[in-house]
Design a protein around this motif. Structure first.
Motif, PDB file in Angstrom:
ATOM      1  N   TYR A  59      50.477 -11.189  13.769  1.00  0.00           N
ATOM      2  CA  TYR A  59      51.397  -9.833  13.751  1.00  0.00           C
ATOM      3  C   TYR A  59      51.156  -8.794  14.232  1.00  0.00           C
ATOM      4  O   TYR A  59      51.595  -7.881  14.933  1.00  0.00           O
ATOM      5  CB  TYR A  59      52.317  -9.888  12.193  1.00  0.00           C
ATOM      6  N   LEU A  60      50.138  -8.199  13.438  1.00  0.00           N
ATOM      7  CA  LEU A  60      48.914  -6.724  14.017  1.00  0.00           C
ATOM      8  C   LEU A  60      49.353  -6.881  15.677  1.00  0.00           C
ATOM      9  O   LEU A  60      49.423  -5.197  15.996  1.00  0.00           O
ATOM     10  CB  LEU A  60      48.282  -7.178  13.660  1.00  0.00           C
ATOM     11  N   GLN A  61      49.166  -7.786  16.253  1.00  0.00           N
ATOM     12  CA  GLN A  61      48.869  -7.505  17.891  1.00  0.00           C
ATOM     13  C   GLN A  61      50.939  -7.031  17.888  1.00  0.00           C
ATOM     14  O   GLN A  61      51.202  -6.095  18.958  1.00  0.00           O
ATOM     15  CB  GLN A  61      48.648  -8.602  18.850  1.00  0.00           C
ATOM     16  N   VAL A  62      51.489  -7.952  17.577  1.00  0.00           N
ATOM     17  CA  VAL A  62      52.603  -7.898  17.727  1.00  0.00           C
ATOM     18  C   VAL A  62      53.441  -6.211  18.264  1.00  0.00           C
ATOM     19  O   VAL A  62      54.181  -5.828  18.198  1.00  0.00           O
ATOM     20  CB  VAL A  62      54.113  -9.001  17.346  1.00  0.00           C
ATOM     21  N   LEU A  63      52.747  -5.936  16.601  1.00  0.00           N
ATOM     22  CA  LEU A  63      53.661  -4.559  15.591  1.00  0.00           C
ATOM     23  C   LEU A  63      52.221  -3.721  16.914  1.00  0.00           C
ATOM     24  O   LEU A  63      54.081  -2.859  16.860  1.00  0.00           O
ATOM     25  CB  LEU A  63      52.260  -4.496  14.604  1.00  0.00           C
ATOM     26  N   ARG A  64      51.531  -3.658  17.111  1.00  0.00           N
ATOM     27  CA  ARG A  64      51.188  -2.386  17.851  1.00  0.00           C
ATOM     28  C   ARG A  64      51.279  -2.507  19.343  1.00  0.00           C
ATOM     29  O   ARG A  64      51.792  -1.210  19.728  1.00  0.00           O
ATOM     30  CB  ARG A  64      49.277  -2.772  18.258  1.00  0.00           C
ATOM     31  N   LYS A  65      51.207  -3.116  20.154  1.00  0.00           N
ATOM     32  CA  LYS A  65      52.516  -3.336  21.109  1.00  0.00           C
ATOM     33  C   LYS A  65      53.975  -2.622  20.640  1.00  0.00           C
ATOM     34  O   LYS A  65      54.367  -2.026  21.497  1.00  0.00           O
ATOM     35  CB  LYS A  65      52.482  -4.899  21.409  1.00  0.00           C
ATOM     36  N   ALA A  66      54.132  -2.975  20.043  1.00  0.00           N
ATOM     37  CA  ALA A  66      55.913  -2.556  19.590  1.00  0.00           C
ATOM     38  C   ALA A  66      55.636  -1.103  19.882  1.00  0.00           C
ATOM     39  O   ALA A  66      56.530  -0.166  20.036  1.00  0.00           O
ATOM     40  CB  ALA A  66      55.786  -3.221  18.634  1.00  0.00           C
ATOM     41  N   ALA A  67      54.713  -0.942  18.526  1.00  0.00           N
ATOM     42  CA  ALA A  67      54.655   0.344  18.455  1.00  0.00           C
ATOM     43  C   ALA A  67      53.931   1.480  19.380  1.00  0.00           C
ATOM     44  O   ALA A  67      54.205   2.739  19.503  1.00  0.00           O
ATOM     45  CB  ALA A  67      53.063   0.593  17.206  1.00  0.00           C
ATOM     46  N   ARG A  68      53.109   1.011  20.477  1.00  0.00           N
ATOM     47  CA  ARG A  68      52.807   1.789  21.449  1.00  0.00           C
ATOM     48  C   ARG A  68      53.693   1.636  22.097  1.00  0.00           C
ATOM     49  O   ARG A  68      53.990   2.896  23.179  1.00  0.00           O
ATOM     50  CB  ARG A  68      51.560   0.761  22.129  1.00  0.00           C
ATOM     51  N   ALA A  69      54.670   1.209  22.260  1.00  0.00           N
ATOM     52  CA  ALA A  69      56.387   1.520  23.082  1.00  0.00           C
ATOM     53  C   ALA A  69      57.088   2.314  22.820  1.00  0.00           C
ATOM     54  O   ALA A  69      57.388   3.126  23.628  1.00  0.00           O
ATOM     55  CB  ALA A  69      57.029   0.007  23.426  1.00  0.00           C
ATOM     56  N   GLU A  70      56.919   2.741  21.063  1.00  0.00           N
ATOM     57  CA  GLU A  70      57.414   3.791  20.857  1.00  0.00           C
ATOM     58  C   GLU A  70      57.051   5.204  21.090  1.00  0.00           C
ATOM     59  O   GLU A  70      57.480   6.273  20.968  1.00  0.00           O
ATOM     60  CB  GLU A  70      57.644   3.783  19.109  1.00  0.00           C
ATOM     61  N   GLY A  71      55.405   5.004  20.983  1.00  0.00           N
ATOM     62  CA  GLY A  71      54.001   6.184  21.276  1.00  0.00           C
ATOM     63  C   GLY A  71      54.617   7.477  20.972  1.00  0.00           C
ATOM     64  O   GLY A  71      54.375   7.604  19.880  1.00  0.00           O
ATOM     65  N   ASP A  72      55.460   8.606  21.433  1.00  0.00           N
ATOM     66  CA  ASP A  72      55.306   9.516  21.074  1.00  0.00           C
ATOM     67  C   ASP A  72      56.159  10.215  20.388  1.00  0.00           C
ATOM     68  O   ASP A  72      56.144  10.947  19.425  1.00  0.00           O
ATOM     69  CB  ASP A  72      55.765  10.670  22.243  1.00  0.00           C
ATOM     70  N   ARG A  73      56.832   8.998  20.209  1.00  0.00           N
ATOM     71  CA  ARG A  73      58.487   9.411  18.846  1.00  0.00           C
ATOM     72  C   ARG A  73      57.534   9.372  17.254  1.00  0.00           C
ATOM     73  O   ARG A  73      58.006   9.867  16.553  1.00  0.00           O
ATOM     74  CB  ARG A  73      59.449   7.902  17.958  1.00  0.00           C
ATOM     75  N   PHE A  74      56.319   8.461  17.088  1.00  0.00           N
ATOM     76  CA  PHE A  74      55.153   8.808  16.189  1.00  0.00           C
ATOM     77  C   PHE A  74      54.864   9.879  15.618  1.00  0.00           C
ATOM     78  O   PHE A  74      54.465  10.718  16.822  1.00  0.00           O
ATOM     79  CB  PHE A  74      54.427   7.582  15.910  1.00  0.00           C
ATOM     80  N   CYS A  75      55.077  10.278  14.718  1.00  0.00           N
ATOM     81  CA  CYS A  75      53.687  11.657  13.961  1.00  0.00           C
ATOM     82  C   CYS A  75      52.170  11.180  14.382  1.00  0.00           C
ATOM     83  O   CYS A  75      51.244  10.240  14.720  1.00  0.00           O
ATOM     84  CB  CYS A  75      53.411  12.842  12.907  1.00  0.00           C
ATOM     85  N   ALA A  76      51.377  12.287  14.399  1.00  0.00           N
ATOM     86  CA  ALA A  76      49.692  12.436  15.207  1.00  0.00           C
ATOM     87  C   ALA A  76      49.135  11.104  14.381  1.00  0.00           C
ATOM     88  O   ALA A  76      47.977  10.173  14.507  1.00  0.00           O
ATOM     89  CB  ALA A  76      49.440  13.286  15.277  1.00  0.00           C
ATOM     90  N   ASP A  77      49.622  11.056  13.559  1.00  0.00           N
ATOM     91  CA  ASP A  77      48.524   9.933  11.976  1.00  0.00           C
ATOM     92  C   ASP A  77      49.033   8.954  12.111  1.00  0.00           C
ATOM     93  O   ASP A  77      48.215   8.411  12.208  1.00  0.00           O
ATOM     94  CB  ASP A  77      49.318  10.628  11.010  1.00  0.00           C
ATOM     95  N   CYS A  78      50.461   9.033  12.463  1.00  0.00           N
ATOM     96  CA  CYS A  78      50.799   7.374  12.871  1.00  0.00           C
ATOM     97  C   CYS A  78      50.298   6.910  13.972  1.00  0.00           C
ATOM     98  O   CYS A  78      50.021   5.436  14.201  1.00  0.00           O
ATOM     99  CB  CYS A  78      51.827   7.505  13.552  1.00  0.00           C
ATOM    100  N   ARG A  79      50.413   7.907  14.958  1.00  0.00           N
ATOM    101  CA  ARG A  79      48.808   7.366  16.420  1.00  0.00           C
ATOM    102  C   ARG A  79      47.869   6.707  16.826  1.00  0.00           C
ATOM    103  O   ARG A  79      47.560   5.513  17.355  1.00  0.00           O
ATOM    104  CB  ARG A  79      49.461   8.289  17.800  1.00  0.00           C
ATOM    105  N   ARG A  80      47.439   7.319  15.253  1.00  0.00           N
ATOM    106  CA  ARG A  80      46.102   7.236  15.436  1.00  0.00           C
ATOM    107  C   ARG A  80      45.988   5.365  14.519  1.00  0.00           C
ATOM    108  O   ARG A  80      45.219   5.150  14.746  1.00  0.00           O
ATOM    109  CB  ARG A  80      45.234   7.826  14.307  1.00  0.00           C
ATOM    110  N   LYS A  81      47.376   5.654  13.605  1.00  0.00           N
ATOM    111  CA  LYS A  81      46.973   4.485  12.714  1.00  0.00           C
ATOM    112  C   LYS A  81      47.530   2.964  13.770  1.00  0.00           C
ATOM    113  O   LYS A  81      47.034   1.643  13.164  1.00  0.00           O
ATOM    114  CB  LYS A  81      48.032   4.134  11.795  1.00  0.00           C
ATOM    115  N   ILE A  82      47.964   3.201  14.790  1.00  0.00           N
ATOM    116  CA  ILE A  82      48.093   2.135  16.195  1.00  0.00           C
ATOM    117  C   ILE A  82      46.884   1.740  16.211  1.00  0.00           C
ATOM    118  O   ILE A  82      47.105   0.011  16.224  1.00  0.00           O
ATOM    119  CB  ILE A  82      49.196   2.661  17.901  1.00  0.00           C
ATOM    120  N   ASP A  83      46.157   2.053  16.472  1.00  0.00           N
ATOM    121  CA  ASP A  83      44.455   1.307  17.096  1.00  0.00           C
ATOM    122  C   ASP A  83      43.917   0.361  15.931  1.00  0.00           C
ATOM    123  O   ASP A  83      43.491  -0.182  16.035  1.00  0.00           O
ATOM    124  CB  ASP A  83      43.540   2.281  17.396  1.00  0.00           C
TER     125      ASP A  83
END
Ligand code: HAM
Length: 416
Positions: free
Chosen positions: A176-200
């Motif tokens: 699930y985390l792989q799927v989530l990571r992929k989807a989150a990366r696609a949203e990229g810049d829409r997240f705050c800096a903190d959340c972008r760090r959480k993706i990995d």
């Protein structure tokens, strides 16, 4: 000289509020003993590593909120931000797995988080919580949740909502985390800096972010719900079924991930409609890997903790009543020894009794009796001493009677 104030985010608790605390603490002891929980008290500071390993180094609590300091021997210590990791540590260290049955613990005590203080949120706050080890049955999840709801109802806290989710397990979460990571990366810049760090690191933590922009994007992300393995799905279904036997209503909230990394399978939170932004009364869930991760046996765990300040905010109408005070007064200083002895006897009988050593005349003592909330003032003067009696003034009605000392006990039993 500058006045020294209590540190930001801490508070002093005193009468009359303290009586609500006594009431709540008594209720916890009485209620949880009915389910065979035993109290455990652990230190308020621990080695910092316990929390970074136990709660998870990616969590807000560990990254931003811990009170960590070095002691004089350069050990890194942390004021406990929560107690689950400590209870697990204590069980492993004292080998309680052998010594205590059933493995059910409850605790009451202060926790510390460097958080932004506001109504219902403090830097030192009080939690009570329960932990059950060595039982993976879904019915235990339901019983733990039932007890939380039932306890709140017994305190007449009714306007509450129970959110329930399953956060998966090491079998299903990595995929699930792989799927989530992929989807989150696609949203990229829409997240705050903190959340972008959480993706990995740990993308689940994106769901904790309170920034409106991130919350909106998080609303589009895939949910663990649709990626549970068969074991987690079955467990979750059985928990819901057992909750229905127990008459507990709940809402499934697929975005409830909880702010701590140790959860597996069941996660839940109870919120109150009467609180503002800090509306979580309690939260908890299952943690089937934590005990092993902290060096113990491969053993399941589940529990919750409640914020006691938030519960107290609901107890306007409850609390132990103010004690009814007996005030023993003496007309002249020479009768003070009699007053002292009478106070001793009455305290032995169980009454709260006050003698004023400073006020030298009766008028001042009556004033003082009013100040300390006396229900009755017992007066000793020459006449009373000579005749082996005592005068009793009812402070509410101002009526005064005189009775023989041998009848005092009987009189108090009837009138106190
Ligand atoms: P938690 O959700 O971090 O869980 O905290 C539980 C409760 O503590 C919250 O629902 C809230 O009522 C209260 N609380 C948290 N932070 C504050 C604060 N700064 N000021 C006032 N109240 C606060 C835990 O702590 C887990 N150990 C619960 C658990 C036990 N999970 C399994 N077993």
């Amino acid at each position: 000289m500058n006045e020294i104030k209590a540190p930001k985010g801490t508070r002093d608790i005193f009468s009359p509020e303290i009586r609500k605390w006594h009431f709540l603490e008594n209720a916890i002891h009485t209620y949880y003993r009915k389910f065979l929980y035993q109290e455990i008290r652990t230190p308020i500071f621990e080695h910092s590593e316990l929390f970074s390993r136990g709660i998870g180094s990616e969590t807000e609590v560990v990254q931003k909120e811990m009170y960590t300091f070095s002691d004089k021997s350069d050990r890194s210590l942390t004021l406990r931000p929560e107690n689950t990791a400590s209870v697990v540590r204590a069980a492993i260290e004292n080998n309680l797995f052998e010594a205590i049955a059933p493995l059910r613990f409850y605790y009451i005590g202060p926790m510390f988080r460097y958080d932004k203080p506001q109504k219902g949120r403090y830097r030192q706050f009080q939690q009570f919580g329960i932990e059950v080890f060595a039982d993976d049955s879904p019915q235990v999840d339901a019983e733990v949740i039932f007890s939380a709801i039932d306890f709140l109802k017994k305190l007449k806290i009714e306007d509450i909502r129970l959110d329930l989710n399953s956060v998966g397990c090491p079998q299903c979460r990595p995929a699930y985390l792989q799927v989530l990571r992929k989807a989150a990366r696609a949203e990229g810049d829409r997240f705050c800096a903190d959340c972008r760090r959480k993706i990995d690191g740990n993308p689940l933590r994106i769901f904790d972010c309170k920034q409106p922009g991130c919350m909106e994007v998080a609303g589009r992300l895939p949910l663990i719900h649709d990626h549970l393995c068969a074991a987690c799905r079955d467990h979750f279904a059985a928990v819901r079924e057992a909750l229905s036997w127990m008459n507990v209503s709940f809402q499934i909230n697929p975005r409830l991930v909880r702010g701590l990394d140790y959860y597996t399978k069941t996660a839940f939170e109870v919120t109150s409609g009467q609180l503002g932004a800090q509306n979580a009364l309690l939260g908890g869930g299952r943690y089937n890997n934590l005990i092993q991760e902290l060096g113990g046996p491969d053993m399941a765990g589940i529990g919750f903790a409640a914020g006691m300040e938030r519960i107290i905010l609901h107890l306007e109408h409850l609390g132990t009543p103010a004690p009814k005070v007996l005030f023993v007064a003496y007309q002249e200083p020479q009768w003070l020894p009699h007053a002292v002895q009478m106070a001793q006897v009455l305290r032995e009988e169980g009454y709260p009794v006050y003698v004023d050593y400073q006020a030298k005349n009766l008028k001042k003592q009556f004033k003082r009796a009013d100040r300390v909330g006396a229900a009755f003032t017992l007066i000793l003067a020459e006449d009373e001493i000579q005749s082996g009696s005592v005068s009793i003034k009812d402070m509410a009605s101002q009526e005064q009677i005189k009775i023989s000392l041998k009848d005092l006990n009987e009189w108090l039993k009837k009138n106190y």
